[in-house]
Write an enzyme that holds these catalytic residues in place. Structure first.
Site, PDB file in Angstrom:
ATOM      1  N   TYR A  66       0.117  -0.989  -0.494  1.00 30.90           N
ATOM      2  CA  TYR A  66       0.186   0.075   0.248  1.00 30.90           C
ATOM      3  C   TYR A  66       0.692   1.150  -0.185  1.00 30.90           C
ATOM      4  CZ  TYR A  66      -4.501  -2.740   0.166  1.00 30.90           C
ATOM      5  OH  TYR A  66      -5.499  -2.838  -0.766  1.00 30.90           O
ATOM      6  N   ARG A  69       1.514   1.269  -3.400  1.00 31.93           N
ATOM      7  CA  ARG A  69       0.543   2.562  -4.026  1.00 31.93           C
ATOM      8  C   ARG A  69       0.618   3.459  -4.004  1.00 31.93           C
ATOM      9  NH1 ARG A  69      -3.911  -1.536  -3.813  1.00 31.93           N
ATOM     10  NH2 ARG A  69      -5.212  -0.667  -5.288  1.00 31.93           N
ATOM     11  N   GLN A 100     -15.027   2.346  -7.921  1.00 28.28           N
ATOM     12  CA  GLN A 100     -14.324   1.121  -7.199  1.00 28.28           C
ATOM     13  C   GLN A 100     -13.267   1.843  -6.898  1.00 28.28           C
ATOM     14  OE1 GLN A 100     -15.696  -3.154  -9.678  1.00 28.28           O
ATOM     15  NE2 GLN A 100     -15.633  -1.308 -10.780  1.00 28.28           N
ATOM     16  N   HIS A 118     -15.397   1.013  -2.426  1.00 28.06           N
ATOM     17  CA  HIS A 118     -14.189   0.078  -1.966  1.00 28.06           C
ATOM     18  C   HIS A 118     -12.954   0.304  -0.948  1.00 28.06           C
ATOM     19  CE1 HIS A 118     -14.793  -2.952  -5.496  1.00 28.06           C
ATOM     20  NE2 HIS A 118     -15.560  -3.198  -4.866  1.00 28.06           N
ATOM     21  N   CYS A 147      -1.920   2.950  15.379  1.00 30.21           N
ATOM     22  CA  CYS A 147      -2.457   3.751  15.234  1.00 30.21           C
ATOM     23  C   CYS A 147      -2.674   4.704  16.778  1.00 30.21           C
ATOM     24  CB  CYS A 147      -4.152   3.302  17.013  1.00 30.21           C
ATOM     25  SG  CYS A 147      -5.401   4.594  17.304  1.00 30.21           S
ATOM     26  N   THR A 188     -14.122   0.162 -16.240  1.00 28.85           N
ATOM     27  CA  THR A 188     -14.162  -1.219 -14.932  1.00 28.85           C
ATOM     28  C   THR A 188     -14.284  -2.437 -16.331  1.00 28.85           C
ATOM     29  OG1 THR A 188     -15.902  -2.573 -13.246  1.00 28.85           O
ATOM     30  CG2 THR A 188     -17.019  -1.002 -14.985  1.00 28.85           C
ATOM     31  N   SER A 189     -13.453  -3.792 -14.941  1.00 26.39           N
ATOM     32  CA  SER A 189     -13.697  -5.349 -16.054  1.00 26.39           C
ATOM     33  C   SER A 189     -15.277  -5.840 -16.144  1.00 26.39           C
ATOM     34  CB  SER A 189     -12.328  -5.483 -16.499  1.00 26.39           C
ATOM     35  OG  SER A 189     -12.898  -6.261 -14.460  1.00 26.39           O
ATOM     36  N   ASN A 213     -15.459   1.749 -22.620  1.00 24.08           N
ATOM     37  CA  ASN A 213     -14.263   1.013 -22.312  1.00 24.08           C
ATOM     38  C   ASN A 213     -13.545   0.311 -23.624  1.00 24.08           C
ATOM     39  OD1 ASN A 213     -12.046  -1.019 -21.548  1.00 24.08           O
ATOM     40  ND2 ASN A 213     -13.709  -1.835 -19.502  1.00 24.08           N
ATOM     41  N   ALA A 231     -11.483   6.203 -21.705  1.00 27.34           N
ATOM     42  CA  ALA A 231     -12.170   7.856 -20.681  1.00 27.34           C
ATOM     43  C   ALA A 231     -11.833   8.522 -21.921  1.00 27.34           C
ATOM     44  CB  ALA A 231     -12.009   7.106 -19.407  1.00 27.34           C
TER      45      ALA A 231
HETATM   46  P1  OAD Z   1      -9.338  -3.703 -13.956  1.00 36.12           P
HETATM   47  O1  OAD Z   1      -8.269  -3.501 -13.496  1.00 36.12           O
HETATM   48  O2  OAD Z   1     -10.596  -5.377 -13.916  1.00 36.12           O
HETATM   49  O3  OAD Z   1     -10.360  -2.976 -15.389  1.00 36.12           O
HETATM   50  C1  OAD Z   1      -9.902  -1.946 -15.913  1.00 36.12           C
HETATM   51  C2  OAD Z   1     -11.070  -2.104 -16.653  1.00 36.12           C
HETATM   52  O4  OAD Z   1     -10.586  -0.921 -17.652  1.00 36.12           O
HETATM   53  C3  OAD Z   1     -10.637  -3.093 -18.126  1.00 36.12           C
HETATM   54  O5  OAD Z   1     -11.781  -3.613 -18.341  1.00 36.12           O
HETATM   55  C4  OAD Z   1     -10.254  -1.923 -18.952  1.00 36.12           C
HETATM   56  O6  OAD Z   1     -10.315  -2.944 -20.387  1.00 36.12           O
HETATM   57  C5  OAD Z   1     -10.338  -0.532 -18.901  1.00 36.12           C
HETATM   58  N1  OAD Z   1      -9.455   0.068 -19.469  1.00 36.12           N
HETATM   59  C6  OAD Z   1      -7.956   0.097 -19.256  1.00 36.12           C
HETATM   60  N2  OAD Z   1      -7.829   1.482 -19.557  1.00 36.12           N
HETATM   61  C7  OAD Z   1      -8.461   2.115 -19.862  1.00 36.12           C
HETATM   62  C8  OAD Z   1      -8.978   3.370 -20.361  1.00 36.12           C
HETATM   63  N3  OAD Z   1      -8.232   4.665 -20.938  1.00 36.12           N
HETATM   64  N4  OAD Z   1     -10.302   4.237 -20.822  1.00 36.12           N
HETATM   65  C9  OAD Z   1     -11.310   3.481 -20.127  1.00 36.12           C
HETATM   66  N5  OAD Z   1     -11.103   1.831 -19.726  1.00 36.12           N
HETATM   67  C10 OAD Z   1      -9.625   1.423 -19.518  1.00 36.12           C
HETATM   68  O7  OAD Z   1     -10.620  -2.650 -13.122  1.00 36.12           O
HETATM   69  P2  OAD Z   1     -11.844  -2.745 -12.010  1.00 36.12           P
HETATM   70  O8  OAD Z   1     -12.480  -3.195 -13.164  1.00 36.12           O
HETATM   71  O9  OAD Z   1     -11.671  -1.112 -11.053  1.00 36.12           O
HETATM   72  O10 OAD Z   1     -11.129  -4.472  -5.939  1.00 36.12           O
HETATM   73  O11 OAD Z   1     -11.191  -3.892 -10.672  1.00 36.12           O
HETATM   74  C11 OAD Z   1     -12.273  -3.756 -10.124  1.00 36.12           C
HETATM   75  C12 OAD Z   1     -11.941  -4.269  -8.791  1.00 36.12           C
HETATM   76  O12 OAD Z   1     -11.086  -5.418  -8.651  1.00 36.12           O
HETATM   77  C13 OAD Z   1     -11.089  -3.416  -8.168  1.00 36.12           C
HETATM   78  O13 OAD Z   1     -11.939  -2.508  -6.939  1.00 36.12           O
HETATM   79  C14 OAD Z   1     -10.676  -3.906  -7.541  1.00 36.12           C
HETATM   80  C15 OAD Z   1      -9.918  -5.318  -7.670  1.00 36.12           C
HETATM   81  O14 OAD Z   1      -9.234  -6.341  -7.264  1.00 36.12           O
HETATM   82  C16 OAD Z   1     -10.471  -5.104  -5.240  1.00 36.12           C
HETATM   83  O15 OAD Z   1      -9.634  -4.286  -4.623  1.00 36.12           O
HETATM   84  C17 OAD Z   1     -11.833  -5.296  -3.416  1.00 36.12           C
END
Ligand code: OAD
Length: 246
Positions: A66, A69, A100, A118, A147, A188-189, A213, A231
């Protein structure tokens, strides 16, 4: 482009808009997405480190990830995707951002109603008392941090795999999604539930859904429009069509 004009018209007509975002909206700002090889830190996958079990086993390792990041995200700026989302508020519709992402970039861009389903990487939570505080120190002076009140371990105030979403935030997100006449799903995926189910709530209530996407997702077949654009590109094109200054 015909779709941009149609979507811009739907945005103009909408009274309640939900913008549902994932890691892809922050990709053009330099935040790595999860699914893809840039998501790796050393040899670990997020699914191995973002769990309560990993934290119980090795809090130092999880905090080092973290901290890495936080160092990576701290200097990054919102991109035209985030700025377009913030500018939507000037059109007069009620706009709720459900994200998310834990990076805080929607707030930096100026959005005002943000449901972080999240959590947020700039908040820490006491593992004993549950107190949540903002912490923007980069790098952290102590890893793992403790803490200042009670000395117990602090954890990042984020949702890990296997944990429930914060109930109040999630209920507000669900409520907004089911009342929205338009949802924009950006970057989002759409594979991590329950968040990935939100667009279904909008569709089921008769609202329209736009997906932005560059790659297809499990949602692509069910949405009203699927824009295969980044985006930032889509944000610029839609802002221009709507006369929004981003
Ligand atoms: P992902 O990494 O799973 O997906 C990212 C998505 O963004 C993919 O579908 C890509 O095709 C798309 N992408 C990439 N570049 C892009 C751009 N320039 N413009 C638009 N889209 C683009 O990320 P999340 O869907 O956010 O959860 O993942 C969901 C959750 O899984 C996260 O919040 C996290 C993760 O593990 C936790 O940590 C609980």
């Amino acid at each position: 482009m015909r779709e941009i004009k149609e979507i811009a018209k739907a945005i103009r007509e909408a009274e309640r808009i939900v913008v549902f975002t994932g890691a892809g909206i922050s990709a053009e700002s330099g935040v790595p997405t999860f699914r893809g090889k840039e998501g790796l830190w050393k040899r670990y996958r997020p699914e191995e480190l973002a769990t309560p079990q990993a934290f119980a086993r090795d809090p130092k390792l999880v905090w080092e990830w973290y901290n890495w990041r936080r160092e990576l995200i701290a200097p990054l700026q919102p991109n035209p995707g985030h700025r377009f989302v913030a500018a939507l508020e000037t059109l007069g519709a009620q706009v709720t951002v459900v994200t998310q992402n834990i990076d805080g970039l929607h707030k930096k861009a100026g959005s005002t109603v943000i449901e972080e389903v999240h959590g947020n990487i700039w908040q820490v939570r006491c593992t004993k008392e549950g107190t949540i505080t903002e912490n923007t120190q980069v790098p952290l002076p102590e890893i793992p941090p403790h803490c200042p009140e009670c000395g117990a371990l602090l954890r990042p105030n984020v949702v890990w795999f296997g944990e429930a979403l914060p109930q109040d935030v999630w209920m507000r997100a669900l409520d907004a999604a089911s009342k929205a006449d338009l949802m924009l799903v950006i970057g989002t995926s759409a594979v991590v539930y329950p968040a990935a189910g939100l667009p279904e709530n909008t569709l089921a209530a008769g609202g329209r859904v736009v997906e932005i996407n560059p790659d297809p997702t499990p949602l692509s077949g069910t949405v009203t429009w699927s824009l295969r654009m980044k985006a930032g590109e889509a944000g610029r094109a839609l802002a221009e069509e709507l006369g929004l200054n981003i």
